[in-house]
Enzyme design. Sequence first.
Site, PDB file in Angstrom:
ATOM      1  N   SER A 127       0.693  -1.222  -0.046  1.00 48.82           N
ATOM      2  CA  SER A 127      -0.080   0.232   0.186  1.00 48.82           C
ATOM      3  C   SER A 127       0.804   1.236   0.164  1.00 48.82           C
ATOM      4  O   SER A 127       2.026   1.329   0.543  1.00 48.82           O
ATOM      5  CB  SER A 127      -0.814   0.014   1.331  1.00 48.82           C
ATOM      6  OG  SER A 127      -1.427   1.114   1.411  1.00 48.82           O
ATOM      7  N   TYR A 152      -2.285  -0.382   9.906  1.00 47.81           N
ATOM      8  CA  TYR A 152      -2.617  -0.690   8.416  1.00 47.81           C
ATOM      9  C   TYR A 152      -1.283  -0.886   7.899  1.00 47.81           C
ATOM     10  O   TYR A 152      -0.808  -1.540   7.124  1.00 47.81           O
ATOM     11  CB  TYR A 152      -3.639   0.011   7.756  1.00 47.81           C
ATOM     12  CG  TYR A 152      -3.670  -0.341   6.349  1.00 47.81           C
ATOM     13  CD1 TYR A 152      -4.187  -1.768   5.938  1.00 47.81           C
ATOM     14  CD2 TYR A 152      -3.462   0.562   5.440  1.00 47.81           C
ATOM     15  CE1 TYR A 152      -4.374  -1.819   4.507  1.00 47.81           C
ATOM     16  CE2 TYR A 152      -3.744   0.408   3.968  1.00 47.81           C
ATOM     17  CZ  TYR A 152      -3.907  -0.990   3.674  1.00 47.81           C
ATOM     18  OH  TYR A 152      -4.105  -1.493   2.423  1.00 47.81           O
TER      19      TYR A 152
END
Length: 335
Positions: A127, A152
């Site tokens: 990501s 995350y």
Amino acid sequence: MRVLVTGAAGFIGSRLSERLLERGDEVLGYDDVNAYYDPRLKEARLARLLPQAGFRFTRASLEDREAVKTAFTDFRPQRVVNLAAQAGVRYSLENPHAYIDSNIVGFMNILEACRHGDVEHLVYASSSSVYGANRKLPFDVADSVDHPVSMYAATKKANELMAHTYSHLFDLPTTGLRFFTVYGPWGRPDMALFLFTRRILAGEPLDVFNHGRHTRDFTYIDDIVEGVIRTLDRVPGPDPTFDPLVPNPASSSAPYRVYNIGSHRPVELLRYIEVLEECLGRKAEMRMLPLQPGDVPDTYADVEALQRDTGYAPSTPVEVGVRKFVEWYRSFYGT
């Protein structure tokens, strides 16, 4: 090829599965169809895949080690694309354990299954969030990513480290893809474009964080999927230019690579909303709010490495991508 796609009921996974089937690959989709967001949308994506020849589906979680092992044993994939994950920056402040379960334990199960299943190539979703507190723009895959600002992001950085370990120890070719703000038809309801569209059509105000001044490298779904396929087809080997005295975080003396996939054209959030207003033919009421914990002010992908190695770079402008999303949204929800 036989390709196992985890997260096949998800936004990117379902579109990738379609593209792989279109070109004649066999696909095993793997997904637990959880309730992080409306499972009906996931089931609708699956309903488009299940009737297609060459597609099979396993409903299970990544954390279920035996289910993962059985899927690999029965299907014997040649290549694997791991897109299943607990997504979302803000939710990681509320439920961090979900990120460890899916993104760390689950990814460990995938790595072990690839190792013992003689998989030719593992491609996995990282990501843009890994860039965290970095302020140097554009984000380059050779930059340090040691300062995540959400759980995350930390789990995605951990995935890259875990993948490198397996590439080094077991000669497993791995490619990590740092996705930049993916949007488009069949998108995730927890993301800005979906939320904003629903609220504008309902006459409700938008929560606009950072007063709309942050920028995002919005990347259209078909551009993301094309990047996944290009990298899936290119099995990495050891980087002959890798220098352990000046190590490049994006390559290795092992068969390991990391790429950004982004549009390389950051757009301010207020402009993104303006494009959406034009496509909907309605004005938005905006409630301006400060930057939220875990968010970063800007994202901007340097895609030189992707372009150099695959000959591809995303190209869809937001004016085109947002219009296609709105057309899909109106058709799907009958608005």
